[in-house]
Design an enzyme around this catalytic site. Structure first.
Site, mmCIF file in Angstrom:
data_model
loop_
_atom_site.group_PDB
_atom_site.id
_atom_site.type_symbol
_atom_site.label_atom_id
_atom_site.label_comp_id
_atom_site.label_asym_id
_atom_site.label_seq_id
_atom_site.Cartn_x
_atom_site.Cartn_y
_atom_site.Cartn_z
ATOM 1 N N LYS A 10 25.595 31.181 44.810
ATOM 2 C CA LYS A 10 25.314 30.621 43.489
ATOM 3 C C LYS A 10 24.482 29.337 43.631
ATOM 4 C CE LYS A 10 29.581 32.387 41.267
ATOM 5 N NZ LYS A 10 30.806 31.934 40.545
ATOM 6 N N TYR A 50 28.289 38.322 33.776
ATOM 7 C CA TYR A 50 29.580 37.754 33.384
ATOM 8 C C TYR A 50 30.084 38.308 32.050
ATOM 9 C CZ TYR A 50 29.697 34.380 37.211
ATOM 10 O OH TYR A 50 29.760 33.792 38.445
ATOM 11 N N ARG A 91 36.116 39.129 49.723
ATOM 12 C CA ARG A 91 36.929 38.308 48.791
ATOM 13 C C ARG A 91 37.857 37.368 49.570
ATOM 14 N NH1 ARG A 91 36.053 38.018 43.051
ATOM 15 N NH2 ARG A 91 38.208 37.403 42.808
ATOM 16 N N ASN A 122 32.088 27.437 42.311
ATOM 17 C CA ASN A 122 32.774 27.952 43.506
ATOM 18 C C ASN A 122 31.827 28.635 44.496
ATOM 19 O OD1 ASN A 122 32.351 30.187 41.943
ATOM 20 N ND2 ASN A 122 34.504 30.561 41.497
ATOM 21 N N HIS A 125 29.658 34.289 44.628
ATOM 22 C CA HIS A 125 30.249 35.394 43.874
ATOM 23 C C HIS A 125 30.539 36.530 44.837
ATOM 24 C CE1 HIS A 125 30.952 38.569 40.957
ATOM 25 N NE2 HIS A 125 30.180 39.319 41.713
ATOM 26 N N GLU A 136 27.682 45.794 39.302
ATOM 27 C CA GLU A 136 26.940 44.576 39.669
ATOM 28 C C GLU A 136 25.761 44.888 40.592
ATOM 29 O OE1 GLU A 136 30.015 42.176 41.344
ATOM 30 O OE2 GLU A 136 30.952 41.750 39.412
HETATM 31 O O1 CDP Z 1 34.303 35.027 40.483
HETATM 32 P P1 CDP Z 1 35.672 35.662 40.338
HETATM 33 O O2 CDP Z 1 35.615 37.180 40.321
HETATM 34 O O3 CDP Z 1 36.639 35.145 41.369
HETATM 35 O O4 CDP Z 1 36.266 35.178 38.930
HETATM 36 P P2 CDP Z 1 35.978 35.689 37.427
HETATM 37 O O5 CDP Z 1 37.275 35.617 36.693
HETATM 38 O O6 CDP Z 1 35.238 36.975 37.436
HETATM 39 O O7 CDP Z 1 35.059 34.536 36.842
HETATM 40 C C1 CDP Z 1 33.692 34.459 37.120
HETATM 41 C C2 CDP Z 1 33.284 33.002 37.332
HETATM 42 O O8 CDP Z 1 33.501 32.255 36.148
HETATM 43 C C3 CDP Z 1 34.094 32.276 38.400
HETATM 44 O O9 CDP Z 1 33.647 32.552 39.720
HETATM 45 C C4 CDP Z 1 33.875 30.830 38.017
HETATM 46 O O10 CDP Z 1 32.616 30.342 38.460
HETATM 47 C C5 CDP Z 1 33.854 30.916 36.484
HETATM 48 N N1 CDP Z 1 35.177 30.611 35.892
HETATM 49 C C6 CDP Z 1 35.407 29.323 35.393
HETATM 50 O O11 CDP Z 1 34.527 28.464 35.451
HETATM 51 N N2 CDP Z 1 36.617 29.012 34.829
HETATM 52 C C7 CDP Z 1 37.604 29.934 34.768
HETATM 53 N N3 CDP Z 1 38.791 29.609 34.222
HETATM 54 C C8 CDP Z 1 37.384 31.232 35.274
HETATM 55 C C9 CDP Z 1 36.157 31.538 35.823
HETATM 56 MG MG MG Z 2 34.808 38.496 38.931
#
Ligand code: CDP
Ligand code: MG
Length: 167
Positions: A10, A50, A91, A122, A125, A136
């Site tokens: 990212k 997203y 992951r 973070n 991805h 994706e």
């Molecule tokens: O990336 P991951 O699959 O672990 O998490 P996600 O639930 O699919 O969310 C996508 C991205 O949204 C995360 O990697 C974070 O960058 C952001 N996010 C956030 O800023 N705050 C949250 N409470 C959840 C997600």
């Molecule tokens: Mg995700």
């Protein structure tokens, strides 16, 4: 079972110069990289990537985050990793979504942060299951950009398509 998974470095990962580090960490998996490119991220692409978050209050911010609006890096590095249990292996090394809860030795635990606005920056991805991975990968890559045949394709002939060529 062999699986494919999408990895994105990212914009915060690019700005923090973490690409080499991330590739080294992911090489522990012994998976194969079967596609890679630097990609500009339109609002449309980020919002589609997203789309499972579209009802969340932070949706607009994560879209801007992926577009690089917060990091002056309007691009991501996109890769497809392929091999046995690719999704969970990547992951595990990526770490939990919330960088404060992520294993401190994971990529997200080591390098992620939560902004004062509450966005999880973070660094990386990683697809979370096979269905997401397929969606994706098809969103980010064309079949010809991937050096293994992952999903069924069809041949189409496109006429009058304007394309750039080298002079
Ligand atoms: O990336 P991951 O699959 O672990 O998490 P996600 O639930 O699919 O969310 C996508 C991205 O949204 C995360 O990697 C974070 O960058 C952001 N996010 C956030 O800023 N705050 C949250 N409470 C959840 C997600
Ligand atoms: Mg995700």
């Amino acid at each position: 079972m062999n699986q494919a998974t999408l990895v994105l470095v990212k914009p915060d990962g690019l700005k923090k110069s973490l690409t080499g580090n991330i590739l080294t960490r992911l090489s522990e998996t012994k998976l194969e990289i079967v596609a890679t490119k630097m990609a500009r991220v339109s609002r449309e692409l980020a919002a589609d990537h997203y789309r499972h978050l579209k009802d969340k209050p932070f949706f607009d911010d994560v879209v801007k985050y992926l577009q690089g609006e917060f990091h002056d890096r309007r691009k991501v590095m996109a890769m497809v990793y392929w091999g046995k249990d690719a999704i969970n292996k990547v992951r595990d090394i990526a770490g939990a979504t919330n960088p404060e809860e992520a294993d401190p030795v994971s990529i997200r635990g080591s390098f992620g942060r939560i902004t004062t606005k509450g966005v999880y920056e973070n660094v990386i991805h990683a697809s979370s299951d096979e269905k997401d991975a397929e969606r994706e990968i098809k969103l980010w890559f064309k079949p010809a950009e991937i050096i293994v045949d992952l999903y069924p394709t069809k041949d189409t002939i496109i006429k009058d398509l304007k394309t750039k060529q080298w002079v």
